[in-house]
Design a protein around this motif. Structure first.
Motif, short mmCIF file in Angstrom:
data_model
loop_
_atom_site.label_atom_id
_atom_site.label_comp_id
_atom_site.label_asym_id
_atom_site.label_seq_id
_atom_site.Cartn_x
_atom_site.Cartn_y
_atom_site.Cartn_z
N UNK A 2 0.84 -1.18 -0.01
CA UNK A 2 0.05 0.03 0.10
C UNK A 2 0.90 1.19 -0.02
N UNK A 3 0.72 2.22 -0.78
CA UNK A 3 0.98 3.40 -1.11
C UNK A 3 0.11 4.49 -0.66
N UNK A 4 0.15 5.27 0.29
CA UNK A 4 -0.88 6.42 0.28
C UNK A 4 -0.19 7.74 -0.39
N UNK A 5 -1.10 8.19 -1.32
CA UNK A 5 -0.35 9.41 -1.84
C UNK A 5 -0.78 10.56 -1.33
N UNK A 6 -0.27 11.55 -1.51
CA UNK A 6 -0.64 12.96 -1.04
C UNK A 6 -0.55 13.87 -2.11
N UNK A 7 -1.34 13.61 -3.13
CA UNK A 7 -1.25 14.19 -4.50
C UNK A 7 -2.68 14.58 -4.80
N UNK A 8 -2.71 15.87 -5.43
CA UNK A 8 -4.15 16.27 -6.06
C UNK A 8 -3.96 16.89 -7.20
N UNK A 9 -4.97 16.80 -8.10
CA UNK A 9 -4.93 17.07 -9.44
C UNK A 9 -6.45 17.99 -9.94
N UNK A 10 -6.10 18.90 -10.62
CA UNK A 10 -7.13 19.96 -10.98
C UNK A 10 -7.81 19.16 -12.18
N UNK A 12 -9.88 17.95 -15.53
CA UNK A 12 -9.64 18.48 -16.73
C UNK A 12 -8.44 18.17 -17.35
N UNK A 13 -7.98 16.80 -17.39
CA UNK A 13 -6.74 16.58 -18.16
C UNK A 13 -6.79 16.64 -19.70
N UNK A 14 -5.88 16.47 -20.32
CA UNK A 14 -5.91 16.11 -21.90
C UNK A 14 -6.33 14.89 -22.42
N UNK A 15 -7.40 14.66 -22.57
CA UNK A 15 -8.01 13.29 -23.06
C UNK A 15 -8.85 13.48 -24.24
N UNK A 50 -19.64 16.08 0.24
CA UNK A 50 -19.80 15.83 -1.29
C UNK A 50 -18.59 15.52 -1.90
N UNK A 51 -17.88 14.77 -1.28
CA UNK A 51 -16.47 14.24 -1.91
C UNK A 51 -17.05 12.87 -2.41
N UNK A 52 -16.86 12.57 -3.55
CA UNK A 52 -17.22 11.40 -4.42
C UNK A 52 -15.89 10.42 -4.39
N UNK A 66 -16.81 17.85 -5.56
CA UNK A 66 -17.50 18.29 -6.37
C UNK A 66 -18.16 19.48 -6.10
N UNK A 67 -18.78 20.48 -7.03
CA UNK A 67 -19.23 21.69 -6.75
C UNK A 67 -20.27 21.93 -7.90
N UNK A 68 -21.37 22.10 -7.68
CA UNK A 68 -22.36 22.13 -8.67
C UNK A 68 -22.45 21.34 -9.87
N UNK A 69 -22.42 19.97 -9.47
CA UNK A 69 -22.23 19.08 -10.49
C UNK A 69 -20.95 19.12 -11.62
N UNK A 70 -20.01 19.49 -10.88
CA UNK A 70 -18.73 19.58 -11.57
C UNK A 70 -17.75 19.12 -10.67
N UNK A 71 -16.63 18.77 -11.14
CA UNK A 71 -15.60 18.18 -10.37
C UNK A 71 -14.33 19.39 -10.45
N UNK A 72 -14.08 19.90 -9.17
CA UNK A 72 -13.10 20.82 -9.03
C UNK A 72 -11.90 20.39 -8.58
N UNK A 73 -11.58 19.31 -8.14
CA UNK A 73 -10.22 18.53 -7.94
C UNK A 73 -10.22 17.02 -7.89
N UNK A 74 -9.33 16.51 -8.20
CA UNK A 74 -9.19 15.00 -8.17
C UNK A 74 -8.14 14.70 -7.22
#
Length: 361
Positions: A2-10, A12-15, A50-52, A66-74
């Motif tokens: 197990x590795x717990x990650x202390x990372x967050x990503x805004x 809307x990546x390039x997909x 409200x965290x999914x 989540x906020x207003x039906x949108x992802x603000x951070x992953x």
């Protein structure tokens, strides 16, 4: 490991844009991509803040703010786990299934940037990988319900260890078998009115294209047997194990869902956004067939009771992940009604989560 990650990503990546316009829904319904950056997304759970949270089959557990039906951070709150498909929220903590273990991340909502080391709730579950990943959920009794599928396509395993739904206290104590004869359930929920358990169950393979059916089962009490490995789909005797075991000895399904559709996540709809006749209906994610000569599934279906609450019928609700020439671009894995009445659908093939809404046409 197990590795717990202390990372967050805004978000809307390039997909490459998903062909969401190919999804067909009833009039008034719309679907949008909530996130296209949740690789191998499986079961979902929502915290009161409200965290999914989404489990996966690639070792990661994700958190989407989540906020207003949108992802603000992953956020990636854990990696290196053993197929952590199941997630469940209870009393401020996130519970995660990882084949033979159940882990608990305490106070995780407030530590998304620096996830805590998980607590091991239990490490005594079978380690078999065949049907080993687990959907988990807390019932109205406060118990954590944990299934263990059959470690095979067809076999006669120990009924105290396999092909069952069990339950335990939140701290892992008092493990007990709730239902037997369950080949592989990857989704269950409790009727909001009766508080009784309903669950999907995947039928065995290698009996042909059209038998046996996947099932929607109802377990109003503990101790019921749903037939595996003796009977499949409610009325198909197993050619190896069925002799001497009449189907009258087992609980039949409430709805036959079709052969090989791979019915996974299911939830009762309790929101108010959808039309009133959707209230307390069941939504089921069909992951889709893998070995049928012509593909089936790859959609979300709706189970609708009649006026007396009996004899439910099945309707297609969302389809289009399977193209006309059998090209697949998505595979629904779980469904989750949201507090605003919208419905989320996870897709482990496209690595996405969709949001379905309704507006009067």
């Amino acid at each position: 490991m197990l590795v717990a990650l202390a990372g967050s990503f805004i978000a809307g990546g390039a997909h490459a844009a998903l062909p969401i316009d190919e999804i067909k829904l009833p009039p008034g319904f719309s679907i949008a991509v909530l996130s296209d950056d949740v690789p191998s997304a499986r079961a979902m759970a929502l915290s009161p803040k409200g965290v999914l949270y989404a489990g996966s089959l690639d070792g990661h557990v994700y958190a989407l703010e989540l906020k207003d039906g949108r992802v603000t951070a992953k956020h990636v709150i854990a990696s290196g786990l053993d197929e952590p498909a199941g997630v469940a929220w209870h009393n401020g903590a996130l519970y995660v299934s990882a084949i033979s273990r159940i882990l608990r991340f305490d106070d995780i909502d407030d530590h998304l940037e620096a996830p805590p080391k998980p607590v091991v709730v239990t490490d005594k579950l079978p380690s078999d990988r065949s049907h080993g990943w687990k959907f988990i959920a807390f019932g109205p009794d406060g118990k954590l319900y944990v299934p263990t599928g059959a470690p095979c396509n067809i076999c006669n395993p120990d009924p105290k260890r396999y092909a069952l739904i069990a339950r335990m206290n939140p701290n892992g104590t008092d493990y007990e078998v709730f239902a037997n004869g369950v080949r592989n359930t990857v989704g269950f929920d409790w009727d909001p009115q009766t508080k009784e358990l309903w669950f999907t169950d995947n039928g065995r393979d290698m009996l042909g294209d059209d038998i046996p059916d996947d099932k929607l089962n109802h377990a109003p009490k503990a101790g019921m047997d749903f037939g595996f490995p003796y009977y499949h789909g409610g009325d198909v005797a197993d050619p190896e194990f069925g002799a001497g075991h009449p189907c009258s000895g087992f609980t039949p399904p409430v709805v036959k869902l079709g052969a090989h559709v791979a019915s996974l996540g299911m939830r009762f709809y309790t929101g108010t956004m959808f039309p009133s006749d959707y209230k307390n209906n069941i939504f089921i994610a069909e992951h889709g067939s893998w070995n049928r000569s012509t593909k089936v599934g790859y959609r979300v279906v709706r189970i609708v009771p009649d006026a007396n609450g009996e004899k439910p019928r099945m309707e297609t609700f969302a389809q289009g992940w399977l193209r006309p020439k059998e090209q697949v671009w998505g595979r629904p894995a779980d469904v989750l009604p949201m507090p605003d009445g919208s419905l989320l659908v996870s897709d482990d093939y496209a690595g996405a989560i969709y949001r379905i809404t309704y507006a009067q046409p």
